[in-house]
Design an enzyme around this catalytic site. Sequence first.
Site, PDB file in Angstrom:
ATOM      1  N   ASP A  63       0.863  -1.187   0.000  1.00 45.09           N
ATOM      2  CA  ASP A  63       0.000   0.000   0.000  1.00 45.09           C
ATOM      3  C   ASP A  63       0.894   1.230   0.000  1.00 45.09           C
ATOM      4  O   ASP A  63       1.291   1.748   1.036  1.00 45.09           O
ATOM      5  CB  ASP A  63      -0.942  -0.006   1.196  1.00 45.09           C
ATOM      6  CG  ASP A  63      -2.097   0.967   0.985  1.00 45.09           C
ATOM      7  OD1 ASP A  63      -2.147   1.631  -0.072  1.00 45.09           O
ATOM      8  OD2 ASP A  63      -2.964   1.056   1.877  1.00 45.09           O
ATOM      9  N   ALA A  64       1.238   1.654  -1.213  1.00 45.97           N
ATOM     10  CA  ALA A  64       2.273   2.672  -1.392  1.00 45.97           C
ATOM     11  C   ALA A  64       1.734   3.914  -2.088  1.00 45.97           C
ATOM     12  O   ALA A  64       2.316   4.981  -1.991  1.00 45.97           O
ATOM     13  CB  ALA A  64       3.420   2.092  -2.206  1.00 45.97           C
ATOM     14  N   LYS A  65       0.636   3.766  -2.804  1.00 49.78           N
ATOM     15  CA  LYS A  65      -0.026   4.874  -3.512  1.00 49.78           C
ATOM     16  C   LYS A  65       0.966   5.727  -4.297  1.00 49.78           C
ATOM     17  O   LYS A  65       0.888   6.941  -4.298  1.00 49.78           O
ATOM     18  CB  LYS A  65      -0.858   5.700  -2.534  1.00 49.78           C
ATOM     19  CG  LYS A  65      -1.948   4.864  -1.854  1.00 49.78           C
ATOM     20  CD  LYS A  65      -2.962   5.680  -1.101  1.00 49.78           C
ATOM     21  CE  LYS A  65      -4.101   4.836  -0.547  1.00 49.78           C
ATOM     22  NZ  LYS A  65      -3.713   3.887   0.517  1.00 49.78           N
ATOM     23  N   ARG A  66       1.877   5.066  -5.005  1.00 49.32           N
ATOM     24  CA  ARG A  66       2.854   5.769  -5.799  1.00 49.32           C
ATOM     25  C   ARG A  66       2.222   6.311  -7.076  1.00 49.32           C
ATOM     26  O   ARG A  66       1.213   5.776  -7.568  1.00 49.32           O
ATOM     27  CB  ARG A  66       4.026   4.844  -6.147  1.00 49.32           C
ATOM     28  CG  ARG A  66       4.806   4.318  -4.932  1.00 49.32           C
ATOM     29  CD  ARG A  66       5.481   5.440  -4.165  1.00 49.32           C
ATOM     30  NE  ARG A  66       6.399   4.925  -3.145  1.00 49.32           N
ATOM     31  CZ  ARG A  66       6.125   4.864  -1.844  1.00 49.32           C
ATOM     32  NH1 ARG A  66       4.952   5.282  -1.378  1.00 49.32           N
ATOM     33  NH2 ARG A  66       7.027   4.407  -0.991  1.00 49.32           N
TER      34      ARG A  66
END
Lengths: 267, 267
Positions: free
Chosen positions: B91-94
Amino acid sequence: MKKEEIIKQIRTKKSFLCVGLDTDISKIPKFLLSYDDPIFEFNKRIIDATKDLCVAYKPNIAFYESMGAKGWTSLEKTIKYIPKNIFTIADAKRGDIGNTAKKYAETFFSTYNFDSITVAPYMGDDSVTPFLEYSNKWTIILGLTSNKGSNSFQNLVLENGSKLYKEVLSVSSSWGNTDNTMFVVGATKAQDLKEIRKIIPNHFLLIPGIGVQGGDLEEVIKNGLNSDIGVLINSSRGIIYAGDDEKFAEKARLKAEIIQQQMAKYL
Amino acid sequence: MKKEEIIKQIRTKKSFLCVGLDTDISKIPKFLLSYDDPIFEFNKRIIDATKDLCVAYKPNIAFYESMGAKGWTSLEKTIKYIPKNIFTIADAKRGDIGNTAKKYAETFFSTYNFDSITVAPYMGDDSVTPFLEYSNKWTIILGLTSNKGSNSFQNLVLENGSKLYKEVLSVSSSWGNTDNTMFVVGATKAQDLKEIRKIIPNHFLLIPGIGVQGGDLEEVIKNGLNSDIGVLINSSRGIIYAGDDEKFAEKARLKAEIIQQQMAKYL
């Protein structure tokens, strides 16, 4: 770092150049690979060669992250090595809900002590305000990006007739103020800069895309500068990969000098 | 991991639960702090206690990043410890331009070998397609988020009368396919799920916000499930912080079991 200090640096060095440290292990000169920490060794020499010509360094976090834990160690050493009077930008483009944003702010402002971080505004106010709570730190909000894909959504027209990115600039500029918020504005859209300056006349802008991404420096200067200067222009690959032998740092300096001298004409 | 394998796991375990590993050094039981790597020790025990009840684990990267290089080492150990038949989500939302997105993909798909990563779509197609190039990996695009701030922009109405997040779902679903793309959809908007399913009937959805963020499990199940089941429901704090003493893992298991049993009714 306070705004006055950034402006002072700009006027002293006659430069608003930001050097992007997109340090890629596959692109740095091969002879550096025998060093203990090639990424840091590369950055150190680039910094030594350019620190009198630029007012900011912007490590692109993706390049460090991709190396795993040792990449973060290289990043930490790099940040500590940058002279304290030079503004540091964590180009991380983070954006998440409040409690997670708080952790990202902690990472870049406390753990690594950056002066600023780039953030994505689309998850809304509570994804950005945790960054704004730190004093003497800057939140650099993505306003309009310089990539081809920026057309997918950023230029969509809203029911009020405004483009999405303008609404984003307008709304998100109210979350903080001109002493803690800057905006990323893609330089390849220099024709949009005038209109952007109508929405946010007083904010500092971080403008990527000079060089490899094709922006026009003079155009940007003509339309983007305000009474505080108000712009930081970033160049990454065009400077740091100017050479691939033992003289890479000298070659990087020459490229940085060309840009700095163009900037000096306007200061 | 292939879609068929995810579906098989869901049917075998009668669960579409994802456990969020938002592991915060300040919230884990104090006795763990004497361990060499408290974050990994916590995760290990949570995984041991819940692995037969869930089909996915989702470490929230911000929490690891905030610990510096050693946080990334804890993350690496955690990923290696998770059984291979359980789906892993970074869960990095890059979200960044092409060459940077490529580095982020390399980080999470190669360096850390996650099955999937959450990404922000607002920088456009070229910020997402580098993730889609990996086979047997999944790109989980932010469709609609569950935070209060989602109202800042995601619900803006476009000139064609559609809401921004619907345009994002529609456009970004064309970048990949139902075998490599999922969408994050905030559970607190369960009333919107029906309409979302009209736009993306066949994609898997990752639904956060059950528990602390206030989503309603039955509502989500009623409006979100498709013939592949097609949803992963995440719970983080509600499970992993159920206890703060030596029995924290057993308490976490009890919380996970309650959710799994509700899910089993529909499978």
